[in-house]
Design an enzyme around this catalytic site. Sequence first.
Site, PDB file in Angstrom:
ATOM      1  N   GLU A  17       0.171  -3.270   4.690  1.00  0.00           N
ATOM      2  CA  GLU A  17      -1.007  -2.394   4.758  1.00  0.00           C
ATOM      3  C   GLU A  17      -1.141  -1.708   6.112  1.00  0.00           C
ATOM      4  O   GLU A  17      -0.957  -2.350   7.139  1.00  0.00           O
ATOM      5  CB  GLU A  17      -2.272  -3.235   4.558  1.00  0.00           C
ATOM      6  CG  GLU A  17      -2.905  -3.124   3.203  1.00  0.00           C
ATOM      7  CD  GLU A  17      -3.494  -1.761   2.890  1.00  0.00           C
ATOM      8  OE1 GLU A  17      -3.593  -0.911   3.801  1.00  0.00           O
ATOM      9  OE2 GLU A  17      -3.863  -1.536   1.733  1.00  0.00           O
ATOM     10  N   ASP A  18      -1.521  -0.433   6.087  1.00  0.00           N
ATOM     11  CA  ASP A  18      -1.780   0.270   7.354  1.00  0.00           C
ATOM     12  C   ASP A  18      -3.268   0.404   7.655  1.00  0.00           C
ATOM     13  O   ASP A  18      -3.635   0.887   8.725  1.00  0.00           O
ATOM     14  CB  ASP A  18      -1.164   1.677   7.333  1.00  0.00           C
ATOM     15  CG  ASP A  18      -1.897   2.606   6.389  1.00  0.00           C
ATOM     16  OD1 ASP A  18      -2.203   2.182   5.252  1.00  0.00           O
ATOM     17  OD2 ASP A  18      -2.184   3.753   6.786  1.00  0.00           O
ATOM     18  N   ASN A  54      -3.955   9.459  -6.947  1.00  0.00           N
ATOM     19  CA  ASN A  54      -2.775  10.332  -6.913  1.00  0.00           C
ATOM     20  C   ASN A  54      -1.470   9.547  -6.781  1.00  0.00           C
ATOM     21  O   ASN A  54      -0.392  10.153  -6.697  1.00  0.00           O
ATOM     22  CB  ASN A  54      -2.892  11.316  -5.745  1.00  0.00           C
ATOM     23  CG  ASN A  54      -4.015  12.322  -5.962  1.00  0.00           C
ATOM     24  OD1 ASN A  54      -4.006  13.066  -6.939  1.00  0.00           O
ATOM     25  ND2 ASN A  54      -4.997  12.334  -5.079  1.00  0.00           N
ATOM     26  N   THR A  76       1.240  10.178   4.070  1.00  0.00           N
ATOM     27  CA  THR A  76       0.240  11.071   3.487  1.00  0.00           C
ATOM     28  C   THR A  76      -1.113  10.970   4.184  1.00  0.00           C
ATOM     29  O   THR A  76      -1.984  11.798   3.935  1.00  0.00           O
ATOM     30  CB  THR A  76       0.034  10.727   2.002  1.00  0.00           C
ATOM     31  OG1 THR A  76       0.017   9.309   1.907  1.00  0.00           O
ATOM     32  CG2 THR A  76       1.124  11.294   1.140  1.00  0.00           C
ATOM     33  N   LYS A  81      -9.037   5.430   6.136  1.00  0.00           N
ATOM     34  CA  LYS A  81      -7.804   4.890   5.549  1.00  0.00           C
ATOM     35  C   LYS A  81      -8.111   3.776   4.560  1.00  0.00           C
ATOM     36  O   LYS A  81      -8.885   2.870   4.864  1.00  0.00           O
ATOM     37  CB  LYS A  81      -6.886   4.342   6.652  1.00  0.00           C
ATOM     38  CG  LYS A  81      -6.147   5.422   7.414  1.00  0.00           C
ATOM     39  CD  LYS A  81      -5.180   4.809   8.418  1.00  0.00           C
ATOM     40  CE  LYS A  81      -4.538   5.889   9.253  1.00  0.00           C
ATOM     41  NZ  LYS A  81      -3.756   5.323  10.369  1.00  0.00           N
ATOM     42  N   GLY A  82      -7.475   3.833   3.413  1.00  0.00           N
ATOM     43  CA  GLY A  82      -7.543   2.728   2.463  1.00  0.00           C
ATOM     44  C   GLY A  82      -8.758   2.736   1.562  1.00  0.00           C
ATOM     45  O   GLY A  82      -8.766   2.064   0.540  1.00  0.00           O
ATOM     46  N   VAL A  83      -9.789   3.473   1.932  1.00  0.00           N
ATOM     47  CA  VAL A  83     -11.006   3.455   1.110  1.00  0.00           C
ATOM     48  C   VAL A  83     -10.925   4.533   0.028  1.00  0.00           C
ATOM     49  O   VAL A  83     -10.306   5.575   0.215  1.00  0.00           O
ATOM     50  CB  VAL A  83     -12.282   3.617   1.958  1.00  0.00           C
ATOM     51  CG1 VAL A  83     -12.425   2.462   2.931  1.00  0.00           C
ATOM     52  CG2 VAL A  83     -12.292   4.929   2.697  1.00  0.00           C
ATOM     53  N   ASP A 119       0.877  -1.157   0.000  1.00  0.00           N
ATOM     54  CA  ASP A 119       0.000   0.000   0.000  1.00  0.00           C
ATOM     55  C   ASP A 119       0.928   1.225   0.000  1.00  0.00           C
ATOM     56  O   ASP A 119       2.113   1.121   0.344  1.00  0.00           O
ATOM     57  CB  ASP A 119      -0.876  -0.035   1.248  1.00  0.00           C
ATOM     58  CG  ASP A 119      -1.718   1.208   1.395  1.00  0.00           C
ATOM     59  OD1 ASP A 119      -2.369   1.609   0.422  1.00  0.00           O
ATOM     60  OD2 ASP A 119      -1.714   1.792   2.492  1.00  0.00           O
ATOM     61  N   LEU A 120       0.416   2.356  -0.402  1.00  0.00           N
ATOM     62  CA  LEU A 120       1.259   3.564  -0.492  1.00  0.00           C
ATOM     63  C   LEU A 120       1.077   4.477   0.730  1.00  0.00           C
ATOM     64  O   LEU A 120       2.004   4.658   1.537  1.00  0.00           O
ATOM     65  CB  LEU A 120       0.912   4.326  -1.773  1.00  0.00           C
ATOM     66  CG  LEU A 120       1.641   5.650  -1.994  1.00  0.00           C
ATOM     67  CD1 LEU A 120       3.139   5.432  -2.176  1.00  0.00           C
ATOM     68  CD2 LEU A 120       1.069   6.373  -3.217  1.00  0.00           C
ATOM     69  N   ASP A 121      -0.141   5.030   0.840  1.00  0.00           N
ATOM     70  CA  ASP A 121      -0.410   6.012   1.900  1.00  0.00           C
ATOM     71  C   ASP A 121      -0.348   5.351   3.280  1.00  0.00           C
ATOM     72  O   ASP A 121      -1.100   4.419   3.556  1.00  0.00           O
ATOM     73  CB  ASP A 121      -1.798   6.626   1.695  1.00  0.00           C
ATOM     74  CG  ASP A 121      -1.901   7.414   0.393  1.00  0.00           C
ATOM     75  OD1 ASP A 121      -1.000   8.214   0.127  1.00  0.00           O
ATOM     76  OD2 ASP A 121      -2.882   7.220  -0.344  1.00  0.00           O
ATOM     77  N   ARG A 125     -11.881   7.476  -2.836  1.00  0.00           N
ATOM     78  CA  ARG A 125     -12.264   8.866  -2.583  1.00  0.00           C
ATOM     79  C   ARG A 125     -13.770   9.032  -2.327  1.00  0.00           C
ATOM     80  O   ARG A 125     -14.170   9.664  -1.350  1.00  0.00           O
ATOM     81  CB  ARG A 125     -11.838   9.727  -3.772  1.00  0.00           C
ATOM     82  CG  ARG A 125     -11.851  11.212  -3.464  1.00  0.00           C
ATOM     83  CD  ARG A 125     -11.370  12.003  -4.673  1.00  0.00           C
ATOM     84  NE  ARG A 125     -10.033  11.582  -5.100  1.00  0.00           N
ATOM     85  CZ  ARG A 125      -9.487  11.914  -6.271  1.00  0.00           C
ATOM     86  NH1 ARG A 125     -10.162  12.668  -7.129  1.00  0.00           N
ATOM     87  NH2 ARG A 125      -8.278  11.498  -6.585  1.00  0.00           N
ATOM     88  N   SER A 134      -2.542   0.525  -4.450  1.00  0.00           N
ATOM     89  CA  SER A 134      -3.086   1.693  -3.747  1.00  0.00           C
ATOM     90  C   SER A 134      -4.455   2.067  -4.285  1.00  0.00           C
ATOM     91  O   SER A 134      -4.701   1.957  -5.482  1.00  0.00           O
ATOM     92  CB  SER A 134      -2.140   2.883  -3.921  1.00  0.00           C
ATOM     93  OG  SER A 134      -2.731   4.072  -3.439  1.00  0.00           O
ATOM     94  N   ALA A 135      -5.328   2.532  -3.394  1.00  0.00           N
ATOM     95  CA  ALA A 135      -6.642   3.022  -3.818  1.00  0.00           C
ATOM     96  C   ALA A 135      -6.549   4.423  -4.419  1.00  0.00           C
ATOM     97  O   ALA A 135      -7.495   4.907  -5.030  1.00  0.00           O
ATOM     98  CB  ALA A 135      -7.590   3.051  -2.617  1.00  0.00           C
ATOM     99  N   SER A 136      -5.398   5.056  -4.258  1.00  0.00           N
ATOM    100  CA  SER A 136      -5.296   6.480  -4.609  1.00  0.00           C
ATOM    101  C   SER A 136      -5.070   6.721  -6.096  1.00  0.00           C
ATOM    102  O   SER A 136      -4.192   6.123  -6.711  1.00  0.00           O
ATOM    103  CB  SER A 136      -4.163   7.139  -3.826  1.00  0.00           C
ATOM    104  OG  SER A 136      -4.023   8.484  -4.241  1.00  0.00           O
ATOM    105  N   LYS A 144     -10.819  -1.383  -1.866  1.00  0.00           N
ATOM    106  CA  LYS A 144     -10.555  -2.199  -0.682  1.00  0.00           C
ATOM    107  C   LYS A 144     -11.742  -1.997   0.267  1.00  0.00           C
ATOM    108  O   LYS A 144     -12.242  -0.870   0.351  1.00  0.00           O
ATOM    109  CB  LYS A 144      -9.263  -1.728   0.013  1.00  0.00           C
ATOM    110  CG  LYS A 144      -8.017  -1.832  -0.870  1.00  0.00           C
ATOM    111  CD  LYS A 144      -6.827  -1.150  -0.196  1.00  0.00           C
ATOM    112  CE  LYS A 144      -5.648  -1.073  -1.162  1.00  0.00           C
ATOM    113  NZ  LYS A 144      -4.487  -0.359  -0.583  1.00  0.00           N
TER     114      LYS A 144
HETATM  115  C1  BG6 Z   1      -5.825   5.584  -0.022  1.00  0.00           C
HETATM  116  C2  BG6 Z   1      -5.927   6.373   1.265  1.00  0.00           C
HETATM  117  O1  BG6 Z   1      -4.513   5.209  -0.232  1.00  0.00           O
HETATM  118  O2  BG6 Z   1      -6.288   6.350  -1.117  1.00  0.00           O
HETATM  119  C3  BG6 Z   1      -7.355   6.858   1.462  1.00  0.00           C
HETATM  120  O3  BG6 Z   1      -5.557   5.550   2.358  1.00  0.00           O
HETATM  121  C4  BG6 Z   1      -7.810   7.633   0.232  1.00  0.00           C
HETATM  122  O4  BG6 Z   1      -7.413   7.650   2.625  1.00  0.00           O
HETATM  123  C5  BG6 Z   1      -7.642   6.776  -1.016  1.00  0.00           C
HETATM  124  O5  BG6 Z   1      -9.174   8.018   0.382  1.00  0.00           O
HETATM  125  C6  BG6 Z   1      -8.062   7.491  -2.305  1.00  0.00           C
HETATM  126  O6  BG6 Z   1      -7.112   8.477  -2.601  1.00  0.00           O
HETATM  127  P1  BG6 Z   1      -7.242   9.607  -3.709  1.00  0.00           P
HETATM  128  O7  BG6 Z   1      -5.873  10.241  -3.687  1.00  0.00           O
HETATM  129  O8  BG6 Z   1      -7.539   8.926  -5.013  1.00  0.00           O
HETATM  130  O9  BG6 Z   1      -8.339  10.500  -3.279  1.00  0.00           O
HETATM  131 MG    MG Z   2      -2.783   3.136   3.501  1.00  0.00          MG
END
Ligand code: BG6
Ligand code: MG
Length: 220
Positions: free
Chosen positions: A168-169, A117, A16, A44-46, A8-10, A48, A113-115, A144
């Site tokens: 994973e955190d 970004n 972050t 966390k992890g979910v 996982d990233l964040d 946006r 990662s779910a992000s 996730k």
């Molecule tokens: C996860 C974070 O890595 O990414 C979550 O733990 C965040 O907190 C999710 O909501 C989505 O990220 P983004 O950057 O696409 O809004």
């Molecule tokens: Mg995380």
Amino acid sequence: TAHAALFDLDGVIVDTAVHHFAAWRETAAELGFALADQDEELLKGVGRMDALRIVLGIGGVEVDDATAERLAAEKNARYVEAIASITPADMLPGALDCLEALRAQGVRTALGSASRNAPMILDGLGIRDLFDAVIDGSVVTEAKPHPRVFLAGAEALGVAPADCVVFEDAIAGVRAAKAGGMLAVGIGDPAVLTEADAVIPGLHAVDALASHGITFAGAP
Ligand code: BG6
Ligand code: MG
């Protein structure tokens, strides 16, 4: 013995999570309520939009779809601003060493990662080359605790899920790893990450996993 490590990233590689939560706190404040410290774990992890739904649920606020899209976009703009100046110095202790050591052993690595970004953060940290595959929130839509993000990572690496370890955190991320048939290493507090196979305080402590029977080796 695991042949692949999925990260996982964040909150695992880079700190972050604090910026995500600060940005959601502003969303809540605009809507007239406050998020409590313990609400951070829920976010966390979910993804946006799922995170926005959780925030709105906490405040008991209902909005139409257009407003939801706007609130999510505004939260993301705040978050992107906070992470825009990210540098390699922002990596969590031990993250770089852990990635480099695993790769030197021939262990395959992926980001899960779910992000959306994630690519920008990897570039800011200068660590894109340390992953054989990058699966992020723009690639996978099932959030996730659905295991898709990690299953896609394992598939991209050509390693069976049973031979993968996920770092994973987030509670949702640990669940995703277990649902995918992988070993889950929690990063953080064992009292929070109760479903993980082992919990360490950070990647600087990765050597402690051997005492939990979790070891790594290059794919045969
Ligand atoms: C996860 C974070 O890595 O990414 C979550 O733990 C965040 O907190 C999710 O909501 C989505 O990220 P983004 O950057 O696409 O809004
Ligand atoms: Mg995380």
